[in-house]
Structure formats: C-alpha cells, structure tokens
Scaffold this motif. Structure first.
Motif, PDB file in Angstrom:
ATOM      1  N   LEU A  67       0.825  -1.206   0.000  1.00  0.00           N
ATOM      2  CA  LEU A  67       0.000   0.000   0.000  1.00  0.00           C
ATOM      3  C   LEU A  67       0.859   1.256   0.000  1.00  0.00           C
ATOM      4  CD1 LEU A  67      -2.787  -0.964   2.578  1.00  0.00           C
ATOM      5  CD2 LEU A  67      -2.809  -1.217   0.090  1.00  0.00           C
ATOM      6  N   LEU A  68       0.358   2.274  -0.669  1.00  0.00           N
ATOM      7  CA  LEU A  68       0.999   3.580  -0.704  1.00  0.00           C
ATOM      8  C   LEU A  68       0.493   4.432   0.459  1.00  0.00           C
ATOM      9  CD1 LEU A  68       0.436   3.996  -4.516  1.00  0.00           C
ATOM     10  CD2 LEU A  68       2.680   3.738  -3.446  1.00  0.00           C
ATOM     11  N   PRO A  69       1.152   5.540   0.740  1.00  0.00           N
ATOM     12  CA  PRO A  69       0.693   6.392   1.845  1.00  0.00           C
ATOM     13  C   PRO A  69      -0.759   6.847   1.731  1.00  0.00           C
ATOM     14  CG  PRO A  69       2.913   7.024   1.196  1.00  0.00           C
ATOM     15  CD  PRO A  69       2.446   5.996   0.200  1.00  0.00           C
ATOM     16  N   ASP A  70      -1.258   6.961   0.484  1.00  0.00           N
ATOM     17  CA  ASP A  70      -2.653   7.410   0.323  1.00  0.00           C
ATOM     18  C   ASP A  70      -3.657   6.262   0.449  1.00  0.00           C
ATOM     19  OD1 ASP A  70      -2.345   5.992  -2.023  1.00  0.00           O
ATOM     20  OD2 ASP A  70      -2.515   7.726  -3.357  1.00  0.00           O
ATOM     21  N   GLY A  71      -3.178   5.045   0.742  1.00  0.00           N
ATOM     22  CA  GLY A  71      -4.066   3.918   0.960  1.00  0.00           C
ATOM     23  C   GLY A  71      -4.303   3.046  -0.246  1.00  0.00           C
ATOM     24  N   ARG A  72      -3.902   3.513  -1.427  1.00  0.00           N
ATOM     25  CA  ARG A  72      -4.053   2.699  -2.630  1.00  0.00           C
ATOM     26  C   ARG A  72      -2.953   1.651  -2.705  1.00  0.00           C
ATOM     27  NH1 ARG A  72      -3.715   6.504  -7.611  1.00  0.00           N
ATOM     28  NH2 ARG A  72      -2.043   7.377  -6.309  1.00  0.00           N
ATOM     29  N   SER A  73      -3.267   0.538  -3.387  1.00  0.00           N
ATOM     30  CA  SER A  73      -2.228  -0.451  -3.668  1.00  0.00           C
ATOM     31  C   SER A  73      -1.445  -0.004  -4.902  1.00  0.00           C
ATOM     32  CB  SER A  73      -2.855  -1.819  -3.923  1.00  0.00           C
ATOM     33  OG  SER A  73      -3.577  -1.822  -5.145  1.00  0.00           O
ATOM     34  N   HIS A  74      -0.286  -0.636  -5.116  1.00  0.00           N
ATOM     35  CA  HIS A  74       0.482  -0.341  -6.331  1.00  0.00           C
ATOM     36  C   HIS A  74      -0.341  -0.669  -7.577  1.00  0.00           C
ATOM     37  CE1 HIS A  74       4.851   0.053  -4.769  1.00  0.00           C
ATOM     38  NE2 HIS A  74       4.008   0.324  -3.790  1.00  0.00           N
ATOM     39  N   LEU A  75      -1.102  -1.749  -7.505  1.00  0.00           N
ATOM     40  CA  LEU A  75      -1.961  -2.126  -8.630  1.00  0.00           C
ATOM     41  C   LEU A  75      -2.988  -1.038  -8.916  1.00  0.00           C
ATOM     42  CD1 LEU A  75      -3.129  -4.145 -10.708  1.00  0.00           C
ATOM     43  CD2 LEU A  75      -4.457  -5.152  -8.824  1.00  0.00           C
ATOM     44  N   ASP A  76      -3.638  -0.531  -7.876  1.00  0.00           N
ATOM     45  CA  ASP A  76      -4.645   0.511  -8.061  1.00  0.00           C
ATOM     46  C   ASP A  76      -4.037   1.750  -8.693  1.00  0.00           C
ATOM     47  OD1 ASP A  76      -6.596  -1.089  -6.940  1.00  0.00           O
ATOM     48  OD2 ASP A  76      -6.336  -0.263  -4.918  1.00  0.00           O
ATOM     49  N   ARG A  77      -2.845   2.147  -8.229  1.00  0.00           N
ATOM     50  CA  ARG A  77      -2.216   3.355  -8.773  1.00  0.00           C
ATOM     51  C   ARG A  77      -1.831   3.171 -10.238  1.00  0.00           C
ATOM     52  NH1 ARG A  77       3.454   5.710  -6.553  1.00  0.00           N
ATOM     53  NH2 ARG A  77       4.070   3.592  -7.173  1.00  0.00           N
ATOM     54  N   THR A  78      -1.249   2.006 -10.557  1.00  0.00           N
ATOM     55  CA  THR A  78      -0.837   1.766 -11.942  1.00  0.00           C
ATOM     56  C   THR A  78      -2.040   1.736 -12.869  1.00  0.00           C
ATOM     57  OG1 THR A  78       1.133   0.561 -11.237  1.00  0.00           O
ATOM     58  CG2 THR A  78       0.349   0.156 -13.478  1.00  0.00           C
ATOM     59  N   ALA A  79      -3.082   0.989 -12.470  1.00  0.00           N
ATOM     60  CA  ALA A  79      -4.283   0.922 -13.299  1.00  0.00           C
ATOM     61  C   ALA A  79      -4.911   2.305 -13.452  1.00  0.00           C
ATOM     62  CB  ALA A  79      -5.288  -0.053 -12.697  1.00  0.00           C
ATOM     63  N   GLY A  80      -4.966   3.074 -12.373  1.00  0.00           N
ATOM     64  CA  GLY A  80      -5.532   4.418 -12.434  1.00  0.00           C
ATOM     65  C   GLY A  80      -4.739   5.336 -13.344  1.00  0.00           C
ATOM     66  N   THR A  81      -3.410   5.203 -13.317  1.00  0.00           N
ATOM     67  CA  THR A  81      -2.566   6.022 -14.185  1.00  0.00           C
ATOM     68  C   THR A  81      -2.800   5.676 -15.649  1.00  0.00           C
ATOM     69  OG1 THR A  81      -0.863   6.164 -12.450  1.00  0.00           O
ATOM     70  CG2 THR A  81      -0.188   6.685 -14.708  1.00  0.00           C
ATOM     71  N   VAL A  82      -2.870   4.383 -15.955  1.00  0.00           N
ATOM     72  CA  VAL A  82      -3.111   3.943 -17.331  1.00  0.00           C
ATOM     73  C   VAL A  82      -4.451   4.477 -17.840  1.00  0.00           C
ATOM     74  CG1 VAL A  82      -3.566   1.928 -18.796  1.00  0.00           C
ATOM     75  CG2 VAL A  82      -1.673   1.878 -17.166  1.00  0.00           C
ATOM     76  N   ILE A  83      -5.481   4.345 -17.031  1.00  0.00           N
ATOM     77  CA  ILE A  83      -6.814   4.803 -17.441  1.00  0.00           C
ATOM     78  C   ILE A  83      -6.830   6.316 -17.645  1.00  0.00           C
ATOM     79  CG2 ILE A  83      -9.211   5.058 -16.674  1.00  0.00           C
ATOM     80  CD1 ILE A  83      -8.842   2.313 -15.251  1.00  0.00           C
ATOM     81  N   ALA A  84      -6.197   7.052 -16.742  1.00  0.00           N
ATOM     82  CA  ALA A  84      -6.160   8.511 -16.864  1.00  0.00           C
ATOM     83  C   ALA A  84      -5.434   8.941 -18.138  1.00  0.00           C
ATOM     84  CB  ALA A  84      -5.480   9.120 -15.637  1.00  0.00           C
ATOM     85  N   VAL A  85      -4.338   8.260 -18.459  1.00  0.00           N
ATOM     86  CA  VAL A  85      -3.581   8.585 -19.673  1.00  0.00           C
ATOM     87  C   VAL A  85      -4.439   8.354 -20.916  1.00  0.00           C
ATOM     88  CG1 VAL A  85      -1.705   7.730 -21.147  1.00  0.00           C
ATOM     89  CG2 VAL A  85      -1.263   8.260 -18.739  1.00  0.00           C
ATOM     90  N   ILE A  86      -5.116   7.209 -20.952  1.00  0.00           N
ATOM     91  CA  ILE A  86      -5.935   6.879 -22.127  1.00  0.00           C
ATOM     92  C   ILE A  86      -7.066   7.889 -22.298  1.00  0.00           C
ATOM     93  CG2 ILE A  86      -7.502   5.173 -23.122  1.00  0.00           C
ATOM     94  CD1 ILE A  86      -5.807   3.014 -21.729  1.00  0.00           C
ATOM     95  N   ARG A  87      -7.733   8.222 -21.213  1.00  0.00           N
ATOM     96  CA  ARG A  87      -8.860   9.152 -21.309  1.00  0.00           C
ATOM     97  C   ARG A  87      -8.402  10.549 -21.688  1.00  0.00           C
ATOM     98  NH1 ARG A  87     -12.230   6.998 -15.955  1.00  0.00           N
ATOM     99  NH2 ARG A  87     -13.309   5.285 -17.044  1.00  0.00           N
ATOM    100  N   ALA A  88      -7.228  10.951 -21.194  1.00  0.00           N
ATOM    101  CA  ALA A  88      -6.733  12.298 -21.494  1.00  0.00           C
ATOM    102  C   ALA A  88      -6.349  12.452 -22.962  1.00  0.00           C
ATOM    103  CB  ALA A  88      -5.540  12.620 -20.603  1.00  0.00           C
ATOM    104  N   GLN A  89      -5.879  11.367 -23.578  1.00  0.00           N
ATOM    105  CA  GLN A  89      -5.373  11.465 -24.950  1.00  0.00           C
ATOM    106  C   GLN A  89      -6.331  10.920 -26.008  1.00  0.00           C
ATOM    107  OE1 GLN A  89      -1.406  10.816 -25.940  1.00  0.00           O
ATOM    108  NE2 GLN A  89      -0.839  12.398 -24.492  1.00  0.00           N
ATOM    109  N   ARG A  90      -7.403  10.288 -25.574  1.00  0.00           N
ATOM    110  CA  ARG A  90      -8.288   9.627 -26.526  1.00  0.00           C
ATOM    111  C   ARG A  90      -8.837  10.590 -27.580  1.00  0.00           C
ATOM    112  NH1 ARG A  90     -12.266   7.444 -23.066  1.00  0.00           N
ATOM    113  NH2 ARG A  90     -13.329   9.448 -23.290  1.00  0.00           N
ATOM    114  N   GLY A  91      -9.334  11.742 -27.146  1.00  0.00           N
ATOM    115  CA  GLY A  91      -9.913  12.690 -28.087  1.00  0.00           C
ATOM    116  C   GLY A  91      -8.899  13.210 -29.087  1.00  0.00           C
TER     117      GLY A  91
END
Length: 312
Positions: free
Chosen positions: A278-302
């Motif tokens: 777990l990270l200091p903010d309570g998320r797991s490494h998996l949650d952070r990585t998946a969240g980063t990937v999703i954010a990148v895709i959504r930001a660049q999709r358009g």
C-alpha cells in the motif's frame, strides 16, 4: 569455486539451445513453414470489456512480461487486466497476444515444454528472455516486428476492429513486452491505419524501433526498477548519445512522457502491479498503476481520434 564452472557447463548449452529455438520461430514464420495460430481456446472471447455491439472508446492490447506462456492471462497480468476493465468499462481489452512467439504458439500447448514446465520451470522464462533478444537483434528485428505486429492486427480484427475506423489502439506493455509493442507500430499502421498510443510499464526494450506512426508513448517507471535501468544500460540506442535511434528521435519530437511510480519495483511484493503493498494514500500499487493507465488513455483519446496522419 567449482560451482561456477558447473553452472556454466549446465546453462551454456541450455542458453545456446534457447537462442537457436528463438531464431527458428521467426525464420519459420518468414519462410512460411508454419502458419501462426489464430484460434483461441474454446469459450475464450477475443476481447473483454465494452459491449461488442457498439464501438468502444479504444481497444487496449496488453503485452505481458516474460511470464506469458498461454493465451489466458498470467496471475499478475490478469489482475491488471481486471482492474482496467473494472475502472474503464468503455475499453475493449485483449490479453491473448503471444509477445514471445512469432507463430502465436503458446508454450503450454507444446508437449515438450509442458513436460519441462513440471520439472524445470526456469526454462520457460529463459525461452521468453531469448525471444526478447531476438526481437531486439538488428538481423531479426524487422521480421519479428512484422510477425507479432500481424498477430496483433489479426486479433484486433477478430475482436471487431475495423481498419480506418479512427478508434484508438492502445498497446499497454509490461517489461519485455515493450520491445514487442514498439516494434509492432509500423505493421499496425500498415494494416489498420489506427491511431496508436503506447504505454510501457517498466519497459525493457532496445530503443531501436521507429515510433513515427505512434501518437505518443507514456513511460511508467520508478527509481526502484533495477531491471528497466539494466535495459537502458545494455542498449546503446537508449543512450542520449545515439541521437538517430528511434527512441531518441521520438523523445526530441516530444512523443515521450515519463510518469514516476516510485517506489515501485519491477517484480515482487512492491511491483507496479502488486495488490498487496500500500501507498501512503491507501491505494495499492496495482490501483495506482491501473488508475494512471486509465487517466492517460482518457486524457489522450480525443486528441488521438481527431489527429490526421502527418506521414500520409
């Protein structure tokens, strides 16, 4: 003192055999001696996630690390794929591509390798490691890139992708899968003419592949990732000195964005896709990585969908 020579005597012939086998696959594909596998196991879908009856916002192809040896997800890769599908239901996700087989032939379906898996499991990893170096070798790289790029394009078509549709294709790669992802860009452009976004997680690749047809590459990395650093040290094309390499040309063109995921490691309990640490903010490494990937895709999709191809 006797252990090292003994290790060399045992591993030397094994590594030589693996190197020859790895080259055989790409040559067999090129010469047409064998036809790449196209069918998936019974009941396995060609894609998961977004409803196949309507176009998804993007197709995501996950290219796993060296543990990939079957059509189905590895344990760790499967956790990442599930997190992406749950967090971004607008994506159609493919995880069946065989990054370490130009013939799309999973190791677990080969009788000899199945026997070895039960007795000397390390050889399965050595096989895939040698495939990475064949894919990076300048003599075989164009052939390997064409073979696996065609495999990815074929699986995308089976999953419903239509060439010239304008729907983005995301190549998400872990570790050695980055060598395959960067190599597949030109073939995918040729066959599908799709907007391409690359995301590497701890990417181990030689930096020689041309990224002209990629919209952007997002590099997810960490100071704690020693394996990725070894790859940068091993391959001169990743050094700034080699300005004409594919990697450095893309960097100068502003196509590479780095995302720091410290203190993640390449493998183990603190890896990028570990659900335990777990990270200091309570998320797991998996949650952070998946969240980063999703954010990148959504930001660049358009931007990807609207962009016209500057090369044509």
């Amino acid at each position: 003192m006797t252990e090292f020579p003994l290790l060399v005597l045992v591993l030397g012939p094994v590594l030589l055999a693996e190197a020859l086998l790895a080259r055989y696959e790409v040559m067999a594909y090129t010469a047409g001696w064998r036809t790449p596998t196209a069918e998936l196991p019974h009941g396995m879908p060609y894609a998961r996630g977004a409803d196949p009856d309507r176009p998804p916002d993007a197709y995501l192809v996950y290219l796993d690390g060296i543990g990939k040896r079957r059509f189905r997800d590895t344990r760790d890769g499967g956790q990442l794929v599930k997190a992406l599908i749950a967090g971004a239901p607008e994506l159609r996700v493919l995880g069946q591509v065989q990054p370490y087989s130009p013939l799309a032939d999973p190791l677990v379906d080969r009788p000899v390798w199945d026997w070895l898996r039960r007795r000397i499991g390390l050889l399965l990893f050595l096989h895939n490691v040698m495939q990475i170096f064949v894919a990076a070798d300048r003599r075989y790289r164009p052939l390997y890139n064409r073979a696996v790029g065609a495999q990815i394009a074929h699986q995308l078509r089976l999953a419903g992708y239509r060439p010239d549709s304008g729907i983005p294709v995301v190549l998400l790669s872990y570790s050695g899968g980055a060598q395959v992802a960067t190599g597949a860009v030109e073939q995918l452009h040729t066959e599908l003419r799709a907007p391409l976004l690359l995301i590497t997680i701890g990417g181990f690749h030689n930096g020689a592949n041309d990224l002209t047809y990629a919209h952007h590459l997002h590099q997810l990395t960490s100071a704690g990732d020693r394996i990725e650093r070894v790859g940068i040290w091993m391959f001169p094309q990743r050094w700034r000195l080699f300005r004409r390499s594919g990697w450095n040309r893309a960097d100068r063109a502003g196509k590479i964005t780095v995302h720091r995921l410290d203190p993640a490691t390449h493998v183990g309990r603190r890896s990028y896709i570990s659900p335990e640490e777990l990270l200091p903010d309570g998320r797991s490494h998996l949650d952070r990585t998946a969240g980063t990937v999703i954010a990148v895709i959504r930001a660049q999709r358009g931007a990807m969908a609207a962009r016209t191809d500057p090369v044509r």
